[in-house]
Scaffold this active site. Structure first.
Site, PDB file in Angstrom:
ATOM      1  N   GLY A  71      23.428 -24.722 -41.562  1.00  0.00           N
ATOM      2  CA  GLY A  71      23.604 -24.620 -39.941  1.00  0.00           C
ATOM      3  C   GLY A  71      22.140 -24.391 -39.357  1.00  0.00           C
ATOM      4  O   GLY A  71      21.409 -24.389 -39.840  1.00  0.00           O
ATOM      5  N   GLU A  81      29.830 -21.876 -48.743  1.00  0.00           N
ATOM      6  CA  GLU A  81      29.442 -20.577 -48.034  1.00  0.00           C
ATOM      7  C   GLU A  81      29.988 -19.458 -48.544  1.00  0.00           C
ATOM      8  O   GLU A  81      29.445 -18.170 -48.815  1.00  0.00           O
ATOM      9  CB  GLU A  81      29.532 -20.602 -46.621  1.00  0.00           C
TER      10      GLU A  81
END
Ligand code: 5RP
Length: 228
Positions: free
Chosen positions: A28, A104
């Protein structure tokens, strides 16, 4: 000049990385700054190895010269630094806005410590304004989406242009708008019971620290005992 609060939080988190550590690289626009700073420190002599949570983060790390290892070479990590879409005061998180929630979660759960990096807009009292990303298998996705709706949300399959969005694992993402999640733990259990759900973006009891960058140039550090 306006302050880049994501960079502020991310660079603070990189101060916790020490020589010899095995590090998980998040995904991100906030994790980007952490990876960039780590690259700088590696070029100054920091000795670490890393694994990435997405193709994008892996590409960035490789370009910066951060030594990457495969999962067969390490059985656990010391620290993962990653962003979040929402975090509450007990460090329950919503993640997956960038579509990398499964990787993640695998990487964060395999780490002794997870530090979340975020700007202040991500800090909330109650999770749920941000639609909860849920990774689902393409097979019979219509049934899975119907099961998700029964949990009280409005699920929408994520798109990428004219196509359905596909994760790095070849799955779909259903973004589930709950508005307010009364109990993240109860919702996580309900989601796990749906067979077509691969993983959901609720991270509960995983992060032990959040570093939140603020527009006045300060940072807030939230620490909890994640119980891990
Ligand atoms: C990706 C994620 C990201 O950490 C989350 O979307 C936050 O991203 P950003 O730092 O760009 O706001 O969960 O799957």
């Amino acid at each position: 000049m306006s302050i880049n609060v994501k960079q502020l939080a991310a660079e603070k988190a990189v101060e916790y990385v020490q020589d010899g550590m095995k590090v998980g690289l998040g995904t991100g626009s906030t994790a980007y700054w952490a990876i960039r700073k780590l690259g700088e420190r590696v070029n100054e002599g920091l000795k670490i190895t890393a694994v990435a949570t997405s193709q994008a983060s892996e590409d960035q790390a490789r370009e910066l010269g951060i030594p990457l290892v495969s999962f067969s070479e390490v059985d656990s990590l010391d620290l993962t630094i990653d962003g979040a879409d929402e975090l509450d005061g007990t460090l329950q998180l919503i993640k997956g806005g960038g579509g990398a929630l499964l990787r993640e979660k695998i990487v964060a759960m395999g780490s002794t410590r997870m530090i979340v990096v975020a700007d202040e807009s991500k800090a909330v009292t109650t999770l749920g304004k941000f639609p909860l990303p849920v990774e689902i298998v393409p097979f019979a996705w219509e049934w899975t989406v119907a099961d998700l709706a029964k949990l009280g949300c409005k699920p929408e399959l994520r798109r990428s242009g004219d196509e359905l969005y596909k994760t790095d694992n070849g799955n779909y993402i259903a973004d589930c708008r709950f508005e307010a999640i009364a109990s993240a733990a109860d919702l996580a259990l309900s989601l796990q019971r749906i067979p077509g759900v691969v993983e959901h973006g609720l991270f509960i009891g995983i992060a032990s620290m959040a570093i939140v960058g603020k527009s006045d140039g300060t940072i807030e550090i939230i620490e909890v005992d994640s119980g891990r």
